[in-house]
Enzyme design. Structure first.
Site, PDB file in Angstrom:
ATOM      1  N   GLY A 520       0.845  -1.198   0.000  1.00 42.96           N
ATOM      2  CA  GLY A 520       0.000   0.000   0.000  1.00 42.96           C
ATOM      3  C   GLY A 520       0.874   1.239   0.000  1.00 42.96           C
ATOM      4  O   GLY A 520       2.103   1.152  -0.077  1.00 42.96           O
ATOM      5  N   LYS A 539      -1.694  -4.946   7.973  1.00 45.75           N
ATOM      6  CA  LYS A 539      -1.011  -3.852   7.290  1.00 45.75           C
ATOM      7  C   LYS A 539       0.143  -3.415   8.176  1.00 45.75           C
ATOM      8  O   LYS A 539      -0.057  -3.035   9.321  1.00 45.75           O
ATOM      9  CB  LYS A 539      -1.998  -2.709   7.085  1.00 45.75           C
ATOM     10  CG  LYS A 539      -1.466  -1.538   6.322  1.00 45.75           C
ATOM     11  CD  LYS A 539      -2.646  -0.690   5.933  1.00 45.75           C
ATOM     12  CE  LYS A 539      -2.238   0.652   5.406  1.00 45.75           C
ATOM     13  NZ  LYS A 539      -3.428   1.419   5.024  1.00 45.75           N
ATOM     14  N   ASP A 636      -9.178   9.302  -1.056  1.00 40.05           N
ATOM     15  CA  ASP A 636      -8.362   8.472  -1.946  1.00 40.05           C
ATOM     16  C   ASP A 636      -9.176   7.298  -2.467  1.00 40.05           C
ATOM     17  O   ASP A 636      -8.762   6.149  -2.393  1.00 40.05           O
ATOM     18  CB  ASP A 636      -7.099   7.999  -1.215  1.00 40.05           C
ATOM     19  CG  ASP A 636      -6.054   7.461  -2.186  1.00 40.05           C
ATOM     20  OD1 ASP A 636      -6.206   7.699  -3.408  1.00 40.05           O
ATOM     21  OD2 ASP A 636      -5.109   6.798  -1.738  1.00 40.05           O
TER      22      ASP A 636
END
Ligand SMILES: *[C@@H]1O[C@H](CO)[C@@H](O)[C@H](O)[C@H]1NC(C)=O
Ligand SMILES: *[C@@H]1O[C@H](CO)[C@@H](O)[C@H](O)[C@H]1NC(C)=O
Ligand SMILES: *[C@@H]1O[C@H](CO)[C@@H](O)[C@H](O)[C@H]1NC(C)=O
Ligand SMILES: *[C@@H]1O[C@H](CO)[C@@H](O)[C@H](O)[C@H]1NC(C)=O
Ligand SMILES: *[C@@H]1O[C@H](CO)[C@@H](O)[C@H](O)[C@H]1NC(C)=O
Ligand SMILES: *[C@@H]1O[C@H](CO)[C@@H](O)[C@H](O)[C@H]1NC(C)=O
Ligand SMILES: *[C@@H]1O[C@H](CO)[C@@H](O)[C@H](O)[C@H]1NC(C)=O
Ligand SMILES: *[C@@H]1O[C@H](CO)[C@@H](O)[C@H](O)[C@H]1NC(C)=O
Length: 753
Positions: A520, A539, A636
């Site tokens: 990412g 993540k 985003d």
């Protein structure tokens, strides 16, 4: 908790019973057009059917109303609940006195509407709302028929849209839902649901005369004890005080096609089935049984129920079990008692030295206890008000209600896995002391460190300013990291599950490349499997880059506050050593881009699926912008940030750049433009101005990509007119116009209601 389990649809056998010859077709019953078992009538739009049926497990015949076009989940209204026809000779007709009646073969009246109408002119009609009305026909052509009786007034075990759960404030007479006795016996069972107009109205589910479950106080929009309401319920619930002595709760759906209702089972479970048009099945959207803590007062007075813990009951902080032995045996009904006397009690007890004043233990995301005794409007006064009254045991604040105070026993406090209310429980100062000292030390240390750091930074900046040039960058980084220290403490880690680093390392085979799902903007994402078998996505923030840390905190802050079926769910986090990790539910199908821009996988996305995906993104976005407690701009939105679950339902992810807007704020400027070129609205990319509109712009690009199957940037980037946006002359204005039109269409039904 959105329970998406498939439901076995019951009593399908009813449908096979209809012999066409008995069906009189229309939607009315009159003295001459009656229905005879197994006949039925259908509402004019074909949505509902009224007729004779037998529940599973009995041959008794009842007259009921159920869904006509789709499989039946339950017969939601039954006329002769207590008096079945024992054979198949039943008839429903209009009596000489103008009543709607059910007769058996011997012409005995088994059920009657018991209203006086002007005789045989009366007719009964099944409406497309599911309501059966008895109309008194006017002999006078200039006046309309009047409704003498309606089935919505006499609820059974189901509340469908527009039915009213009401209470007469003067007589305390209640219009309640009552469960069946058993799945094969529609007569009145022991469970009932009523609207209680306490200080703050609340819905109670009773087992006989014992309170069995409560909804929590009504705050004008939702019930505080049903935190899922905010995320799941796209519709409008209203509590109406009609000024004639009645208050009632009713609801309707913003989307007419949305089919869902409330139903109390004979075993006391209150649930909300909803019709999934894609699956052609009923699913359970919500149920009181979703958590083990649902039974009222499970942990007794001053107990605290957390379904995620084992055992689920504990005492509130500052309290201890009243009967230790019973408690340890799992009999929690006796509850807990205060460990140390409160200041008021110490004074009352004859002590001359009252000592320090009491403090409060803060409990976040809880169901508030039963029966708030009094209210006051100002948030900043709650604490003092409570401290100043010896009978105040706890307080909480909700913007829709104001300050709520409790006295006496605090019963039915539960921990939610959804954002809930914050409750402050009064305890003696001695219960807080140890912790407070530690906190004071930390606070002082933080202040001192901050001051030293700031002074240092200031001089460094002065120095670098003199030198001029690009050292300004250095300053902005340093100070932003300083800011992070502050915001980390603001983020409420208690709301999330804290995972151990070793646990996550084990789950992802030490963050091996084989488990890497992708990279990412601010770190890699790994696939993992916890010891209990649950699959997760982790993540991991790359290095200790200041920039990533900011997004990490932001993401935690935003996503821990929102829950929606079209937003990816954060399960927890981990901040150990230098590692910062976020743990999400695992989405086996990865991002939408993986499907859309892959010639082979693209085939799986037929138009129905694509539409479903677009619809889901719309819902998610609408929730972020309008329906959640906070107004959130994602900033985003792009195809790779739309993840797909097993059933290819979309979930918006990556809230690293999202911004929360306060009350009236609807636009903001930023110097830090974050996002992805190609999806960013021009005024945001160029001027840093963002609002709902910029998300809508990005959504427009995503939509074009979904429809065309081509990536916006796959066109030659040098030549503007050849990018997807330029393609076919879809300029910026047209994009807005189209998207506002669609947004308006989505919003229109609620604006009207
Ligand atoms: C009726 O009840 C029986 C026994 O309880 C059950 O096995 C059967 O599946 C039920 N039928 C339907 C249509 O629900
Ligand atoms: C109608 O009145 C009869 C006799 O008073 C009573 O037994 C019956 O329950 C009533 N029916 C309804 C639907 O109220
Ligand atoms: C019919 O209704 C009108 C208006 O309510 C009233 O003025 C008139 O007297 C009525 N006629 C009869 C015959 O009831
Ligand atoms: C009679 O019903 C019609 C249609 O529902 C309505 O428009 C009209 O106002 C009604 N008239 C009276 C006198 O209630
Ligand atoms: C409801 O109350 C009855 C009688 O008090 C009791 O026997 C039954 O177990 C209760 N039901 C539930 C689900 O608690
Ligand atoms: C649980 O405790 C209560 C009182 O503390 C007692 O009356 C009850 O019998 C106990 N129940 C069981 C199952 O032991
Ligand atoms: C104060 O109250 C406690 C418990 O309520 C009691 O045990 C104690 O004896 C009391 N002390 C005085 C001085 O009354
Ligand atoms: C404290 O609260 C009780 C309960 O509502 C109320 O009756 C009493 O008047 C309050 N006392 C003071 C001093 O406000």
């Amino acid at each position: 908790m959105i329970l998406l389990r498939k439901i076995r649809v019951f009593s399908l056998f009813i449908l096979s019973h209809y012999a066409v010859k008995f069906c009189i077709g229309g939607d009315v019953i009159t003295a001459s057009e009656y229905i005879q078992d197994p006949g039925s009538i259908i509402s004019s739009g074909g949505l509902y059917r009224l007729g004779f049926f037998s529940p599973n497990g009995t041959t008794n015949r009842y007259v009921g109303i159920w869904h006509n076009k789709i499989p039946v989940f339950n017969v939601f209204w039954v006329a002769n609940r207590e008096n079945p026809v024992l054979d198949s000779s039943g008839v429903m007709t209009i009596s000489d006195a103008g009543n709607l009646v059910i007769l058996n073969g011997k012409k005995q009246v088994l059920w009657s509407t018991n209203v006086s109408t002007s005789g045989a002119n009366a007719k009964a009609q099944l409406l497309d709302t599911g309501n059966l009305i008895l109309q008194k026909q006017s002999s006078n052509m200039s006046t309309n028929d009047t409704t003498a009786w309606e089935s919505f007034q006499i609820m059974c075990d189901t509340q469908i849209a527009k039915m009213k759960l009401s209470t007469n404030l003067r007589t305390n007479e209640k219009q309640v839902l009552t469960s069946w006795k058993s799945p094969s016996d529609p007569s009145i069972g022991s469970f009932s649901i009523s609207l209680e107009p306490l200080n703050i109205p609340e819905v109670f589910l009773w087992n006989g005369t014992t309170l069995y479950w409560r909804s929590g106080p009504w705050n004008g929009k939702v019930f505080l004890g049903i935190p899922e309401m905010e995320s799941v319920y796209v519709d409008r619930y209203t509590l109406v005080d009609d000024k004639e002595g009645y208050v009632y709760l009713t609801y309707s759906f913003a989307e007419v096609s949305y089919l869902s209702y409330f139903f109390v089972r004979s075993n006391g479970e209150l649930l909300q089935p909803f019709w999934d048009e894609n699956d052609k099945w009923w699913r359970i959207d919500w149920s009181t049984r979703a958590s083990d803590c649902y039974v009222y007062g499970k942990c007794g007075p001053f107990g605290y129920c957390d379904a995620k813990k084992s055992p689920i009951c504990s005492c509130l902080r500052g309290f201890e079990p009243k009967k230790v032995e019973e408690w340890s045996r799992g009999n929690w009904s006796s509850g807990c008692i205060q460990k140390s006397l409160l200041q008021c009690d110490r004074l009352k007890n004859g002590s001359t030295k009252a000592g320090k004043i009491d403090g409060f233990v803060k409990l976040e995301n809880v169901k508030v206890p039963n029966y708030a005794i009094w209210l006051s409007p100002l948030e900043d006064k709650c604490r003092e008000q409570c401290l100043s009254n010896c009978s105040c045991a706890a307080y909480a604040y909700d913007a829709g209600v104001g300050c709520m105070y409790w006295s006496g026993d605090l019963i039915d406090v539960q921990k939610f896995s959804y954002p809930g209310t914050t409750l402050y429980v009064r305890v003696a100062h001695t219960e807080l002391e140890g912790k407070r000292d530690l906190r004071a030390i930390i606070a002082i240390a933080v202040v001192v460190a901050t001051v030293i750091f700031s002074i240092g930074t200031f001089f460094a900046w002065q120095k670098s300013k003199k030198r001029g040039g690009k050292d300004g960058e250095q300053f902005s980084k340093a100070s932003s990291e300083n800011m992070l220290g502050g915001s980390l403490s603001k983020v409420n880690l208690q709301e999330l599950v804290l995972y151990k680093l070793e646990e996550l390392a084990a789950a992802t085979s030490n963050f091996s490349d084989a488990n890497k799902l992708g990279e990412g903007g601010f770190g890699a994402v790994y696939r993992g499997r916890l010891l209990n078998g649950k699959e997760i996505a982790v993540k991991r923030l790359s290095g200790a880059s200041g920039q990533g840390l900011r997004e990490f905190i932001n993401e935690m802050e935003v996503i821990s506050k929102v829950q929606h079926r079209n937003l990816v769910r954060l399960l927890g986090c981990c901040a150990e050593q230098d590692e910062k990790l976020l743990i999400y539910e695992f989405m086996p199908n990865k991002g939408l881009d993986a499907f859309l821009f892959d010639p082979l996988k693209r085939e799986q996305l037929d138009w129905r699926r694509r539409f479903n995906i677009i619809d889901g993104i719309c819902r998610g976005l609408l929730y972020l912008h309008r329906d959640s407690r906070l107004r959130i701009i994602h900033r985003d939105l792009k195809t790779s940030n739309i993840l797909l679950d097993e059933e290819l339902n979309p979930r918006i992810s990556d809230f690293g750049t999202a911004r929360i807007f306060g009350g009236k704020e609807d636009q903001a400027d930023t110097l830090r433009v974050v996002g992805t070129y190609g999806y960013m609205a021009p005024e945001y990319a160029m001027e840093g101005r963002f609002s709902e509109k910029s998300d809508v712009f990005s959504f427009g690009v995503v939509l074009l990509e979904i429809v065309s199957g081509r990536q916006n940037t796959s066109f030659n980037e040098e030549d503007q007119s050849l990018s997807l946006l330029g393609h076919g002359n879809i300029g910026r204005k047209t994009m807005y116009l189209r998207w506002w039109t669609i947004k308006f269409l989505l919003d229109a039904p609620r604006l009207r209601s």
